[in-house]
Write a protein that holds these residues in place. Structure first.
Motif: not given
Length: 666
Positions: A39, A42, A44-45, A65-66
């Motif tokens: 990550w 923020s 993010g994946y 995506r988160p």
């Protein structure tokens, strides 16, 4: 590895990340297993292809995506770990695996995570790296083991409850006792069966409650358990109210204690005692019935005999009696006495009290000799057949009683055939004596003599009674019912047996079994001396406790020319011998006397006056019936003058010969 589309990532492509951040993330995400994710600031994946196992069909859509949008259901659980990693702390989620729903498979899975901060060269945390391993099988195994342990604990608890319930509700006595006999634990049944509360028993010794007569038996039981044995015992306990209870115990040792179970068998023991008492009463009743039947038969037959004697003596007293009538009446008295003697002999034979004179003889020869004269006994309409064994069949028995037994069986067969038919006498060897009358079969060497008839047979309900004295199926006056009793008594007293097989309407077979012995030369008796009419002064010491019999014997011997001295008992006889034993040629003594018996007297004379012969006389002696005559000559009562004279001369002549031979050797 599938190429990632980094354009959607908030961090951009790894190669744009500051070194060494881009290198590290690229290397980790490029690995296929385990699953790795990263990550940025923020969250993010970013992840490798191994995550497809978890993401399923959503795998392409989750990239960049988160994490919260991808796994909203576990966000609250995982957030503390993420925050710690973003603060620069490495965290691990190993002790508590995370439960997640596998996408597209609708099944729960378990995972272990580790979180590490991703730092730039200046140490600033730019993101977070996560390594993830599935532990579903381990969790399931652990869960199953925990469930198994819980199940085992539940079963143990249930068994404990069951054992306690059994201990509390068992109707039998349960006991834990040490090897010294001290009660350690008892169940409530002790209160129910014996009236004692547990606290009245625990710590006390068993001997305080067991009857003294059973104390040794009880002590042996717990000492046996101490040695590792398994005692089984019945003993008596005293109830608190003083009554007695029979308890049957089984026990087993374990460690330093014995565990025992006791059942109250008082009712069973009482029932057995009552049954035994009833059986004793029945046997006594049957015995009295048999005695009554025997007494009645004896009284009937002897009264008949006494009637003949009484009538004959009354007629002899009449004046002017002719010689012919006097001879007839005297003959009737003599014949009747012989019949009375035969009657008592048969009774003694049945009771096995007859004094036997066993000799070794061949049964084949005896049957052959009897077969020649049997026709006279049975009549001309009965055909006699003999089947002898091709082997020698030696017996050690009383030959006279053997012949009498065969005659009695032949007479019984004659009457069963109503005087017409075939009578077969067969001799054979046998290797066992069959089971009969509740007696087991006996293996050995035997001679079997069978008497077979073609008569009317014996009904099965009467076979059990045919050997009883005075039991007969014949009409009144056709027999005494003692013949088969003599056969039975002779067989038993000789160590044998008699059996019967019968079919109504076809015939009956009686078989006499006697022990077979090795052949030996039969003793050849010396020629019997002729009756001594004149005693020629032979001196006889007469020992008789019955005054009438003693007086008659003295008078008879005096009339025959003997010199007599009468002693009323053995003690008087010994006194006469001590005074001067040499004056006597013979001692003639009764056997059954008060004090010292005639047999004891004879033994004393044999030891101290070995040259003085002894002649014994008896109507019955259980000692002779059991042990024989001990080598002494025996005269049976009632005896005739001729028999008395003959045996006196025999023993006197024999002793005289010994003295002559002894003098010659001297």
């Amino acid at each position: 590895m599938r190429a990632h589309d980094w354009s959607a990532s908030p961090l951009g492509a790894p190669e744009t990340w500051p070194a060494p951040l881009g290198t590290v993330v690229g290397l980790m995400l490029g690995s296929a297993f385990p699953m790795f994710a990263a990550w940025g600031p923020s969250l993010g994946y970013l992840y490798n292809d191994a995550y497809s196992v978890m993401l399923g069909a959503r795998h392409p859509d989750a990239l960049g995506r988160p994490f919260r949008d991808v796994w909203p259901e576990i966000w609250d659980e995982i957030l503390p770990f993420i925050e710690r990693a973003m603060r620069g702390e490495a965290t691990y989620q190993e002790d508590l695996p995370l439960r997640m729903l596998r996408k597209g498979f609708e099944e729960d899975t378990w995972w272990t995570f580790s979180y590490s901060p991703i730092r730039d060269v200046d140490g600033t945390v730019k993101g977070m790296f996560c390594a993830c391993v599935e532990t579903t099988e381990a969790v399931r195994s652990s869960s199953e083991l925990a469930s198994l342990n819980v199940d085992l604990e539940r079963q143990v608890l249930e068994r404990s409850h069951e054992l306690k319930h059994l201990w509390d509700t068992s109707p039998d006595l349960l006991l834990v006792i040490d090897f010294e006999g001290v009660f350690r634990k008892v169940n409530p049944a002790w209160t129910t069966l014996l009236g004692y509360a547990p606290e009245e028993l625990v710590g006390r010794h068993v001997s305080e409650f067991v009857l003294p007569e059973d104390d040794a038996l009880t002590r042996d039981a717990y000492e046996l358990a101490a040695g590792g044995g398994l005692p089984v015992v019945e003993n008596r306990y005293r109830h608190k109210d003083g009554s007695i209870r029979w308890i049957s115990w089984v026990a087993a040792p374990n460690g330093g204690l014995t565990y025992a179970t006791g059942r109250d068998v008082t009712a069973r023991v009482s029932a057995q005692a009552e049954l035994a008492a009833a059986q004793d009463a029945l046997r006594h009743s049957q015995k009295m019935e048999a005695v009554g039947q025997l007494t009645g038969g004896v009284a009937h037959d002897f009264n008949n005999l006494l009637t003949v004697i009484k009538s004959s003596t009354d007629l002899l007293k009449r004046p002017g009696l002719s010689d012919e009538r006097r001879t007839r009446y005297v003959g009737a008295i003599s014949d009747t006495v012989d019949r009375a003697a035969k009657l008592t002999s048969q009774l003694l034979a049945f009771a096995r009290r007859q004094s036997l004179k066993p000799e070794v003889f061949d049964a084949n020869e005896s049957v052959r000799a009897l077969g020649d004269m049997m026709g006279t006994l049975t009549g001309s309409r009965i055909r006699i057949e003999t089947r002898l064994s091709d082997r020698t069949c030696f017996l050690n028995a009383d030959p006279s009683q053997f012949d009498t037994a065969l005659v009695n069986m032949a007479v019984n067969a004659r009457d069963a055939m109503d005087g017409e038919g075939t009578l077969t006498i067969a001799v054979r060897t046998a290797e066992r004596m069959p089971a009969v009358r509740a007696h087991p079969s006996v293996v050995g060497s035997f001679v079997a003599v069978s008497v077979i008839d073609t008569g009317i047979g014996i009904p099965s309900d009467r076979i059990a009674h045919i050997f009883e004295p005075f039991f007969t199926t014949k009409e009144v006056g056709q027999g005494t019912g003692l013949g088969l009793s003599q056969v039975f008594g002779f067989a038993k007293q000789s160590g044998g047996e008699v059996t019967v097989e019968s079919v109504v309407g076809e015939g009956t077979t009686f078989t006499l079994y006697l022990p077979r012995v090795d052949g030996a030369a039969r003793r050849v008796d010396e020629a019997e001396p002729a009756p001594l009419v004149d005693g020629h002064g032979t001196c006889v010491l007469v020992v008789e406790d019955n005054a009438d019999v003693g007086t008659f014997a003295v008078q008879t011997l005096t009339d025959l020319g003997y010199v007599t001295v009468l002693a009323n008992n053995a003690e008087e006889a010994l006194a006469e011998l001590a005074r001067d034993a040499d004056r006597f040629d013979v001692v003639f003594s009764d056997i059954v006397m008060p004090g010292m018996s005639g047999i004891d007297l004879a033994h004393h004379i044999r030891e101290n006056h070995h040259d003085l012969p002894v002649l014994l006389a008896s109507g019955y002696s259980h000692v002779l019936a059991k042990n024989g005559t001990y080598g002494f000559e025996l005269l049976h009562k009632p005896y005739s003058v001729e028999d008395l004279s003959r045996l006196l001369r025999k023993v006197a002549t024999w002793q005289r010969r010994r003295r002559i031979l002894g003098d010659g050797r001297a």
